[in-house]
Design an enzyme around this catalytic site. Structure first.
Site, mmCIF file in Angstrom:
data_model
loop_
_atom_site.group_PDB
_atom_site.id
_atom_site.type_symbol
_atom_site.label_atom_id
_atom_site.label_comp_id
_atom_site.label_asym_id
_atom_site.label_seq_id
_atom_site.Cartn_x
_atom_site.Cartn_y
_atom_site.Cartn_z
ATOM 1 N N ASN A 149 -21.947 -9.267 6.082
ATOM 2 C CA ASN A 149 -22.686 -8.792 7.256
ATOM 3 C C ASN A 149 -22.602 -7.276 7.463
ATOM 4 O O ASN A 149 -23.575 -6.636 7.828
ATOM 5 C CB ASN A 149 -22.238 -9.545 8.508
ATOM 6 C CG ASN A 149 -20.762 -9.397 8.781
ATOM 7 O OD1 ASN A 149 -19.945 -9.284 7.875
ATOM 8 N ND2 ASN A 149 -20.397 -9.399 10.055
ATOM 9 N N GLU A 245 -9.275 -11.520 9.325
ATOM 10 C CA GLU A 245 -10.192 -11.329 10.450
ATOM 11 C C GLU A 245 -11.285 -12.373 10.275
ATOM 12 O O GLU A 245 -12.147 -12.240 9.401
ATOM 13 C CB GLU A 245 -10.752 -9.909 10.455
ATOM 14 C CG GLU A 245 -11.416 -9.544 11.780
ATOM 15 C CD GLU A 245 -12.922 -9.630 11.739
ATOM 16 O OE1 GLU A 245 -13.431 -10.728 12.032
ATOM 17 O OE2 GLU A 245 -13.565 -8.628 11.427
ATOM 18 N N CYS A 279 -19.188 -10.285 13.502
ATOM 19 C CA CYS A 279 -18.087 -11.171 13.898
ATOM 20 C C CYS A 279 -17.783 -11.061 15.383
ATOM 21 O O CYS A 279 -17.541 -12.068 16.053
ATOM 22 C CB CYS A 279 -16.838 -10.847 13.090
ATOM 23 S SG CYS A 279 -17.039 -11.061 11.309
#
Length: 470
Positions: A149, A245, A279
């Site tokens: 992303n 993460e 995210c």
């Protein structure tokens, strides 16, 4: 439209069709280049080279390595437009705004921040002629697995602190966006000896082999919670230190009496940055009765006005979803919301005339917890807006998720600040969402992972603590 000039950086990293795997343009589906298909043998060679190069790299010292990181940042800035165009084609985000040029600029900023962040030995104890200090030594070889992303910037979040602390790095990009990361690494490698930084492209088999490799001392991973669990299992074999993460289903709470005109655009930006494929973007919004209808209308107006188009189109504000899988997930969640009675304020459908993975920016009202769109991470250009009447109830609902990466509270600053302490999340923003600072630690709790990145905490995360008493 952008001027499609020859991209020398893309040419430097691609191979012939016979040698590599086709990578599609996210907007059109047409092949933009062929990426090398590395093998397990290539991975073994990269890890071996990293081990061989690490002692000399560590011996350079912090000052010299920091100087090199600044040269890397200069190199990225010198090739910023070529790198931005690769990202826009491969990942889909627009060139302008908070798009690929912003991402490339972020790469340079985080490189310089890693170079300039001080990390001195810490005094732990001193009395009667005895002194104990905490020092931070290189871990060794870092395996860095980055997502699709924000492919270049998140790769830098892993690579820059690792190199600064004297580690060598083997980096494995997502199989969906390998060209963006290999192009970045091509620029960085111009300033380091052989073996210090190597990019390995390939499928999940390569990623799994890197995670389980006995020669990896530290593993950094950004991606899904599901894959993060598999990495934790793999790390049992080599006891690699981990920074994970993982996914987020970030809530936002809009307090009673909030000035809608003052916050609507910022909320919209916190949701739709990178077409919602972030995210820590805002993914479910709890809005008090007193401002619900006004805010829903304002967000719908902004979504209607947002320009959806190819990343290389200078006028585009939102791009396509990067992968067919993500397009399918977003479509399914919206259809489920419709079936549950959710009201589509705007959007709610694909835009096939633009390309295969375009989905219109969508606001869904009159929806509640229990709907898949609220309970699951959509990772796309869709926002469910949930009505509430009691702030205590909103806090409880915000905290109900197993994921806890980021959250935000909107309204009176003092009241929001007090409520922020009660939100279960790695980061809580007040009257903003998703703003990151290279000096401010960032990381998740619950099933959004563990470990911190950025600033001195990020440097310590890629170091072995060593107590020296004398």
């Amino acid at each position: 439209m952008a001027n499609h000039t020859k991209n020398s950086l893309l040419e430097a990293i691609t191979v012939s069709s016979e040698q590599g795997r086709a990578i599609p343009d996210a907007a059109t589906g047409e092949t933009m280049g062929y990426v090398p298909q590395h093998t397990i043998a290539d991975l073994e060679a990269a890890v071996a080279a990293a081990h061989e190069a690490q002692p000399a790299w560590a011996a350079l010292g912090h000052a010299k390595r920091s100087e090199i990181l600044h040269k890397m940042a200069d190199e990225v800035e010198a090739h910023a437009e070529d790198l931005a165009q690769i990202i826009s084609q491969e990942q889909g985000k627009p060139l302008g705004g908070m798009g690929s040029r912003f991402e490339v600029g972020g790469c340079a900023v985080w490189l310089r921040s890693a170079a300039e962040t001080p990390l001195e030995p810490e005094l732990l104890f001193e009395a009667d002629g005895t002194r104990s200090e905490m020092h931070f030594a290189p871990v060794g070889v870092v395996g860095a697995i980055s997502p699709w992303n924000w492919p270049a910037m998140i790769a830098i979040w892993q690579i820059a602190p690792s190199l600064r602390m004297g580690n060598t790095v083997v980096a494995k990009p997502s199989e969906y966006t390998p060209l963006s990361v290999l192009a970045l690494i091509e620029l960085l490698r111009r300033h380091v000896p052989e073996g210090v930084l190597t990019g390995i492209s390939g499928d999940r088999e390569i990623g799994a082999a890197l995670a389980a490799h006995e020669g990896i001392d530290k593993l950094m991973f950004t991606g899904s919670t599901r894959t993060g669990r598999e990495i934790v299992k793999s790390s049992a074999n080599n006891l690699a230190r981990l920074t994970l993460e993982l996914g987020g289903n970030d809530p936002g709470i809009v307090l009673p009496g909030t000035d809608v005109k003052a916050v609507a655009e910022q909320i919209f930006g916190g949701v739709f940055i990178n077409t919602g494929q972030t995210c820590a973007s805002l993914k479910r919004l709890y809005v008090h009765d007193s401002v619900y209808d006004e805010l829903v209308e304002a967000l719908g107006t902004l979504a209607e006005a947002a320009k959806l188009g190819p990343g290389l189109d200078e006028d585009s504000q939102l791009g396509p979803l990067t992968t067919a899988q993500q397009f399918r997930i977003v479509s399914e969640l919206v259809e489920d919301a419709k079936a549950r009675g959710g009201r589509i304020v705007t959007g709610g459908e694909a835009a096939p005339d633009l390309g295969p993975h375009f989905y219109k920016p969508t606001i869904v009202a009159d929806i509640d917890d229990g709907a898949r769109l609220v309970d699951e991470e959509q990772f796309g250009p869709v926002l469910p807006v949930i009505r509430y009447s009691d702030v205590e109830d909103a806090v409880a609902r915000a905290n109900a998720s197993d994921q806890a990466l980021g959250a935000s509270i909107w309204g009176d600053k003092d009241e929001a600040r007090k409520l922020a302490e009660r939100i279960e999340s790695g980061t809580v923003w007040v009257n903003q969402h998703g703003t990151l600072n290279p000096m401010v630690p960032f990381g998740g709790v619950k099933q959004s992972g563990y470990g911190l990145e950025f600033g001195s905490h990020g440097l310590k995360a890629v170091a072995n603590p060593k107590v020296i008493t004398f």
